[in-house]
Scaffold this motif. Structure first.
Motif, PDB file in Angstrom:
ATOM      1  N   UNK A 193       0.844  -1.199   0.000  1.00 59.85           N
ATOM      2  CA  UNK A 193       0.000   0.000   0.000  1.00 59.85           C
ATOM      3  C   UNK A 193       0.879   1.249   0.000  1.00 59.85           C
ATOM      4  N   UNK A 194       1.946   1.229   0.793  1.00 55.17           N
ATOM      5  CA  UNK A 194       2.861   2.364   0.843  1.00 55.17           C
ATOM      6  C   UNK A 194       3.502   2.620  -0.518  1.00 55.17           C
ATOM      7  N   UNK A 195       3.778   1.562  -1.261  1.00 57.31           N
ATOM      8  CA  UNK A 195       4.350   1.723  -2.614  1.00 57.31           C
ATOM      9  C   UNK A 195       3.369   2.479  -3.507  1.00 57.31           C
ATOM     10  N   UNK A 196       2.096   2.186  -3.400  1.00 56.59           N
ATOM     11  CA  UNK A 196       1.081   2.872  -4.206  1.00 56.59           C
ATOM     12  C   UNK A 196       0.947   4.342  -3.772  1.00 56.59           C
ATOM     13  N   UNK A 197       1.062   4.592  -2.462  1.00 56.69           N
ATOM     14  CA  UNK A 197       1.069   5.971  -1.963  1.00 56.69           C
ATOM     15  C   UNK A 197       2.203   6.751  -2.611  1.00 56.69           C
ATOM     16  N   UNK A 198       3.371   6.124  -2.706  1.00 59.19           N
ATOM     17  CA  UNK A 198       4.516   6.769  -3.366  1.00 59.19           C
ATOM     18  C   UNK A 198       4.193   7.142  -4.812  1.00 59.19           C
ATOM     19  N   UNK A 199       3.565   6.239  -5.528  1.00 58.36           N
ATOM     20  CA  UNK A 199       3.214   6.504  -6.934  1.00 58.36           C
ATOM     21  C   UNK A 199       2.318   7.736  -7.049  1.00 58.36           C
ATOM     22  N   UNK A 200       1.371   7.874  -6.135  1.00 59.48           N
ATOM     23  CA  UNK A 200       0.442   9.005  -6.206  1.00 59.48           C
ATOM     24  C   UNK A 200       1.126  10.318  -5.842  1.00 59.48           C
TER      25      UNK A 200
END
Length: 543
Positions: A304-311
């Motif tokens: 989930x944190x990886x997806x936060x980074x993408x955003x």
């Protein structure tokens, strides 16, 4: 948000500060964009109430003045003057005023503001909330003129209280999760049927989640107040626009005995990346150019944190992680499957490790995670190291993995290699209850604290940007509160700041612990960084 105070007093003698020519010790200024108030007030606004936010610390950030003398030193107040607060309240003519108080050390300021409000008009209903009043509501109500306390996660409770107070058929006893005084002086607490918002991204649509957690309306703030070159974690990387504290998840499952998050915010819940995407788009419209992530446990789910980074990268928002990365999850991810296979069954089944182990077995490595963070614009993190002492950690509900120094040094080095500066957080002076009835309490020894000071100095040699020591402090509402309050030797205004010792034991005094904290600051960071910290009034970390 009431104006804040901080202690200024002579440096202890002898101490590491005096040895480098610093004769004064000053508690740092700490405040940020009031995201808790924004959440609460946005809900009220959507329900049709006319609302306004006053962020007094930032509205008067540069205005410091002596408030009163203490036994040693004095209190300095920063924020709006009482006359200015009075004028703003009288101009708005509110029916109800809510005052936030997360920090016990600021309770005197919240109470003073309530006195001011009642002096303007006794008929104004006063409400408070936040960590301090939620944890100590039995004392907070008789100790102040507040009419109501909203307990713990107040996003929806405050709006429900407003509706009960402003409709003919309203009944405050039907509002879940509040405390108040009856006319006869008796204290009443209503029960919250569902104390924390049930946010489940995998089961609910975006509309359902937005109804429980609306996007905080940053338009309610004067964003020009947050354009300084420094925020609470150090120097900014953007010279234009404002910075803002934001969140992608709420709550925490770790359950550290010294932390109030499990009480106030409950278990870890992700808001959903679709929700977070909209959140970022809205704050960019408000002129925000970089952000501080205030999640209590961002790495509970590394994927989930990886997806936060993408955003964050999508919206071109350089960012700082300020809520505190749980070191044990990063140690687990860094050491990998061979280390996990060697763990005993009980430790391996720790639910806080589940998402990390799943991500690891899916192919994610620690370097993958750090690379994604750096690529998304992360330039600084706060690493919750806490202690070199395994017993101090485990006796307070924290994982022993934090004390694996070789792995932590490698983690700090990897962050640094990818251009992400690390502030390490350390805790000194653990005072924990007996592990079994009739047993002895655990009092961290001065020798044990010396080990943590050495740990901090070692990590600085591996590239850590700043070592930030805190003193273990009894906080209302934590698991430790009932036990630790018996060791308290200082009152709210000059204790409870995490930079001043609040407790003393047979093994050491409050002054001993304060000297140890200053020793860590100077020995780990060196005189130059400490001098710069004192000059800035914030962490000496440059983006």
């Amino acid at each position: 948000m009431p104006s804040y105070t901080r202690v200024v007093e002579p440096a202890p003698s002898p101490s590491a500060f005096q040895s480098m020519g610093l004769d004064t010790f000053e508690v740092m200024k700490r405040a940020g964009t009031p995201i808790g108030l924004l959440r609460i007030v946005t809900n009220a606004q959507l329900a049709g109430f006319n609302v306004r936010i006053i962020d007094s610390p930032f509205a008067g950030w540069e205005h410091e003045r002596k408030l009163l003398d203490l036994d040693t030193g004095h209190l300095v107040r920063y924020g709006l003057e009482d006359a200015d607060l009075r004028a703003r309240i009288e101009e708005y003519a509110p029916d109800i005023v809510g005052v936030q108080c997360n920090y016990t050390v600021q309770w005197g300021n919240a109470r003073a503001l309530a006195d001011l409000i009642k002096d303007i008009d006794q008929g104004i209903v006063t409400v408070t909330g936040g960590a301090h009043s939620s944890g100590d509501w039995r004392n907070a109500l008789p100790d102040s003129p507040f009419d109501f306390i909203v307990l713990n996660e107040a996003d929806q409770t405050f709006t429900a209280l407003l509706e009960a107070l402003t409709t003919a058929e309203g009944d405050v006893d039907s509002v879940p999760g509040i405390a108040y005084r009856r006319g006869d002086g008796a204290l009443v607490r209503t029960t919250a049927a569902t104390p924390y918002m049930r946010i489940l991204p995998k089961r609910q649509g975006l509309d359902q989640r937005l109804s429980m957690m609306p996007l905080p309306d940053f338009g309610l703030l004067d964003m020009s107040q947050y354009e300084q070159a420094y925020h609470s974690s150090g120097a900014r990387v953007r010279s234009t626009g404002s910075w803002a504290q934001i969140f992608s998840t709420i709550g925490c499952n770790v359950g550290c005995d010294f932390c109030y998050i499990p009480m106030v915010n409950g278990p870890w819940r992700a808001l959903g990346t679709d929700w977070f995407d909209l959140h970022l788009a809205e704050i960019v419209k408000q002129g925000v150019t970089e952000v501080l992530i205030e999640d209590d446990h961002l790495m509970h789910d590394p994927l989930y944190a990886m997806r936060v980074c993408e955003l964050l990268k999508k919206h071109d928002l350089p960012w700082v992680e300020e809520g505190g990365l749980s070191l044990f999850n990063l140690v687990l991810l860094h050491l990998g499957e061979r280390f996990v296979d060697a763990m005993d069954d009980k430790e391996c089944r720790n639910p806080n490790f589940r998402n990390v182990i799943a991500a690891m077995r899916g192919g994610l490595t620690f370097k993958d995670l750090v690379r994604a963070m750096a690529d998304s614009g992360c330039y600084s993190v706060y690493l919750a190291v806490e202690s070199a002492n395994e017993e101090s950690l485990e006796r307070s509900g924290k994982s022993r993995l934090n004390s694996i120094q070789k792995a932590t040094a490698e983690i700090v080095q990897i962050f640094t290699d990818y251009g992400i500066q690390v502030t390490g957080g350390f805790m000194l002076g653990f005072v924990n209850p007996p592990s079994e009835p009739g047993g002895n309490p655990y009092i961290e020894s001065l020798e044990g604290i010396e080990k943590t000071i050495d740990y901090a100095a070692t990590l600085m040699n591996h590239g850590m940007a700043y070592a930030n020591p805190f003193i273990v402090t009894p906080l209302p509402g934590t698991k430790m509160w009932e036990f630790q309050k018996d060791y308290v030797v200082r009152h709210y205004d000059n204790g409870w700041s995490h930079e001043k010792a609040t407790m003393a034991t047979e093994s050491w005094s409050a002054d001993d612990i304060e000297r140890m904290r200053l020793e860590l600051l100077v020995r780990a960071n060196g005189p130059q960084k400490v001098t710069e910290m004192v000059r800035r009034g914030t962490w000496p970390v440059d983006g």
